[in-house]
Structure formats: structure tokens, C-alpha cells
Design a protein around this motif. Structure first.
Motif, PDB file in Angstrom:
ATOM      1  N   VAL A  30     -53.747 -13.426 -50.940  1.00  0.00           N
ATOM      2  CA  VAL A  30     -53.999 -14.333 -52.056  1.00  0.00           C
ATOM      3  C   VAL A  30     -55.477 -14.694 -52.022  1.00  0.00           C
ATOM      4  O   VAL A  30     -55.990 -15.143 -51.002  1.00  0.00           O
ATOM      5  CB  VAL A  30     -53.150 -15.625 -51.949  1.00  0.00           C
ATOM      6  CG1 VAL A  30     -53.426 -16.552 -53.110  1.00  0.00           C
ATOM      7  CG2 VAL A  30     -51.676 -15.283 -51.860  1.00  0.00           C
ATOM      8  N   LYS A  31     -56.158 -14.482 -53.146  1.00  0.00           N
ATOM      9  CA  LYS A  31     -57.584 -14.780 -53.234  1.00  0.00           C
ATOM     10  C   LYS A  31     -57.777 -16.063 -54.036  1.00  0.00           C
ATOM     11  O   LYS A  31     -57.340 -16.165 -55.171  1.00  0.00           O
ATOM     12  CB  LYS A  31     -58.334 -13.643 -53.907  1.00  0.00           C
ATOM     13  CG  LYS A  31     -58.279 -12.346 -53.141  1.00  0.00           C
ATOM     14  CD  LYS A  31     -58.979 -11.242 -53.898  1.00  0.00           C
ATOM     15  CE  LYS A  31     -58.761  -9.907 -53.217  1.00  0.00           C
ATOM     16  NZ  LYS A  31     -59.319  -8.805 -54.005  1.00  0.00           N
ATOM     17  N   VAL A  32     -58.427 -17.034 -53.409  1.00  0.00           N
ATOM     18  CA  VAL A  32     -58.738 -18.304 -54.066  1.00  0.00           C
ATOM     19  C   VAL A  32     -60.117 -18.168 -54.691  1.00  0.00           C
ATOM     20  O   VAL A  32     -61.026 -17.572 -54.105  1.00  0.00           O
ATOM     21  CB  VAL A  32     -58.693 -19.464 -53.039  1.00  0.00           C
ATOM     22  CG1 VAL A  32     -59.131 -20.760 -53.659  1.00  0.00           C
ATOM     23  CG2 VAL A  32     -57.299 -19.589 -52.455  1.00  0.00           C
ATOM     24  N   ASP A  33     -60.285 -18.712 -55.891  1.00  0.00           N
ATOM     25  CA  ASP A  33     -61.552 -18.646 -56.620  1.00  0.00           C
ATOM     26  C   ASP A  33     -62.701 -19.143 -55.740  1.00  0.00           C
ATOM     27  O   ASP A  33     -62.580 -20.162 -55.054  1.00  0.00           O
ATOM     28  CB  ASP A  33     -61.461 -19.501 -57.883  1.00  0.00           C
ATOM     29  CG  ASP A  33     -62.706 -19.430 -58.752  1.00  0.00           C
ATOM     30  OD1 ASP A  33     -63.527 -18.504 -58.556  1.00  0.00           O
ATOM     31  OD2 ASP A  33     -62.854 -20.291 -59.630  1.00  0.00           O
ATOM     32  N   ARG A  34     -63.799 -18.424 -55.730  1.00  0.00           N
ATOM     33  CA  ARG A  34     -64.929 -18.773 -54.860  1.00  0.00           C
ATOM     34  C   ARG A  34     -65.556 -20.115 -55.235  1.00  0.00           C
ATOM     35  O   ARG A  34     -66.254 -20.725 -54.447  1.00  0.00           O
ATOM     36  CB  ARG A  34     -65.979 -17.671 -54.866  1.00  0.00           C
ATOM     37  CG  ARG A  34     -66.642 -17.476 -56.216  1.00  0.00           C
ATOM     38  CD  ARG A  34     -67.586 -16.336 -56.197  1.00  0.00           C
ATOM     39  NE  ARG A  34     -68.878 -16.765 -55.716  1.00  0.00           N
ATOM     40  CZ  ARG A  34     -69.986 -16.096 -55.850  1.00  0.00           C
ATOM     41  NH1 ARG A  34     -69.967 -14.925 -56.444  1.00  0.00           N
ATOM     42  NH2 ARG A  34     -71.113 -16.558 -55.396  1.00  0.00           N
ATOM     43  N   ASN A  76     -57.063 -27.418 -47.917  1.00  0.00           N
ATOM     44  CA  ASN A  76     -57.160 -27.266 -49.371  1.00  0.00           C
ATOM     45  C   ASN A  76     -56.992 -25.816 -49.808  1.00  0.00           C
ATOM     46  O   ASN A  76     -56.334 -25.540 -50.819  1.00  0.00           O
ATOM     47  CB  ASN A  76     -58.490 -27.816 -49.879  1.00  0.00           C
ATOM     48  CG  ASN A  76     -58.515 -29.325 -49.883  1.00  0.00           C
ATOM     49  OD1 ASN A  76     -57.501 -29.974 -50.077  1.00  0.00           O
ATOM     50  ND2 ASN A  76     -59.683 -29.886 -49.659  1.00  0.00           N
ATOM     51  N   ILE A  77     -57.556 -24.884 -49.063  1.00  0.00           N
ATOM     52  CA  ILE A  77     -57.420 -23.459 -49.389  1.00  0.00           C
ATOM     53  C   ILE A  77     -55.972 -23.011 -49.234  1.00  0.00           C
ATOM     54  O   ILE A  77     -55.434 -22.304 -50.080  1.00  0.00           O
ATOM     55  CB  ILE A  77     -58.377 -22.606 -48.523  1.00  0.00           C
ATOM     56  CG1 ILE A  77     -59.820 -22.875 -48.952  1.00  0.00           C
ATOM     57  CG2 ILE A  77     -58.033 -21.129 -48.630  1.00  0.00           C
ATOM     58  CD1 ILE A  77     -60.854 -22.296 -48.025  1.00  0.00           C
ATOM     59  N   LEU A  82     -50.893 -21.463 -51.910  1.00  0.00           N
ATOM     60  CA  LEU A  82     -49.468 -21.689 -52.137  1.00  0.00           C
ATOM     61  C   LEU A  82     -49.200 -22.010 -53.611  1.00  0.00           C
ATOM     62  O   LEU A  82     -48.200 -21.561 -54.179  1.00  0.00           O
ATOM     63  CB  LEU A  82     -48.943 -22.807 -51.235  1.00  0.00           C
ATOM     64  CG  LEU A  82     -48.888 -22.480 -49.745  1.00  0.00           C
ATOM     65  CD1 LEU A  82     -48.549 -23.718 -48.925  1.00  0.00           C
ATOM     66  CD2 LEU A  82     -47.892 -21.364 -49.477  1.00  0.00           C
ATOM     67  N   ARG A  83     -50.096 -22.775 -54.228  1.00  0.00           N
ATOM     68  CA  ARG A  83     -49.955 -23.089 -55.646  1.00  0.00           C
ATOM     69  C   ARG A  83     -50.053 -21.819 -56.500  1.00  0.00           C
ATOM     70  O   ARG A  83     -49.265 -21.618 -57.426  1.00  0.00           O
ATOM     71  CB  ARG A  83     -51.015 -24.104 -56.081  1.00  0.00           C
ATOM     72  CG  ARG A  83     -50.843 -24.609 -57.512  1.00  0.00           C
ATOM     73  CD  ARG A  83     -52.045 -25.396 -57.988  1.00  0.00           C
ATOM     74  NE  ARG A  83     -53.239 -24.590 -58.188  1.00  0.00           N
ATOM     75  CZ  ARG A  83     -53.434 -23.774 -59.235  1.00  0.00           C
ATOM     76  NH1 ARG A  83     -52.524 -23.651 -60.160  1.00  0.00           N
ATOM     77  NH2 ARG A  83     -54.553 -23.090 -59.342  1.00  0.00           N
TER      78      ARG A  83
END
Length: 87
Positions: A30-34, A76-77, A82-83
Motif C-alpha cells: 500500500v502506497k501512501v501519498d508522499r 499515522n502512516i 489501513l484506511r
């Protein structure tokens, strides 16, 4: 400029290998926005600080929450990932 492209390529290869290994073992990358404000957001109340200098290594929120800046960002990441998975 050439050094940056080589570093980006290495990072891309790492993500590719990580994705391959996770799929092989039944996981998912899962990649979280930078630009996600992981360091500036309180992991307890969600309030985002407008200014947070790099020299500030302990995260302190107005709600009373205090933790290491990196631990707060990691929480937070994880929560954002998970969201994204549940969306």
C-alpha cells in the motif's frame, strides 16, 4: 540530475521487489501519498500542525499527546494505509 534519476530508479526497483515478495506471500503493498502530513498530524486527535521544524524531535499536541516524532508519523502512516485498504 543524473544522480537523482539513478536514486529514483533504485527506489523503484526496491518497490518492485517488495511488491513481488508481498504478492508471493499473500501480502499487499500500500502506497501512501508522499504529501500525506504524517509527521504533522496528531495520531490521537487528528489535528494537523501548520509548522513543525525538523529540529523538533518530540511531537507535542494541544490535546496532551506526546510521542517521538517518528513514532507518531509511523502510526499515522499505518492508519492511512489501513484506511486506503478499506476504501
Amino acid at each position: 540530475n543524473f544522480g537523482k534519476s539513478v536514486a529514483d530508479n533504485g527506489y523503484g526497483m526496491l518497490l518492485g521487489m517488495l511488491d513481488y515478495k508481498l504478492e508471493d506471500r499473500g501480502g499487499q503493498l500500500v502506497k501512501v501519498d508522499r504529501f500525506f502530513p504524517s509527521s504533522k498530524r496528531c495520531s490521537k486527535c487528528g489535528k494537523v500542525k501548520q509548522i513543525l521544524p525538523l529540529s523538533e524531535r518530540v511531537y507535542r499536541c494541544d490535546c496532551g499527546y506526546t510521542n517521538d516524532r517518528d513514532v507518531n508519523a509511523a502510526i499515522n502512516i499505518r492508519e492511512e494505509a489501513l484506511r486506503l485498504l478499506s476504501a
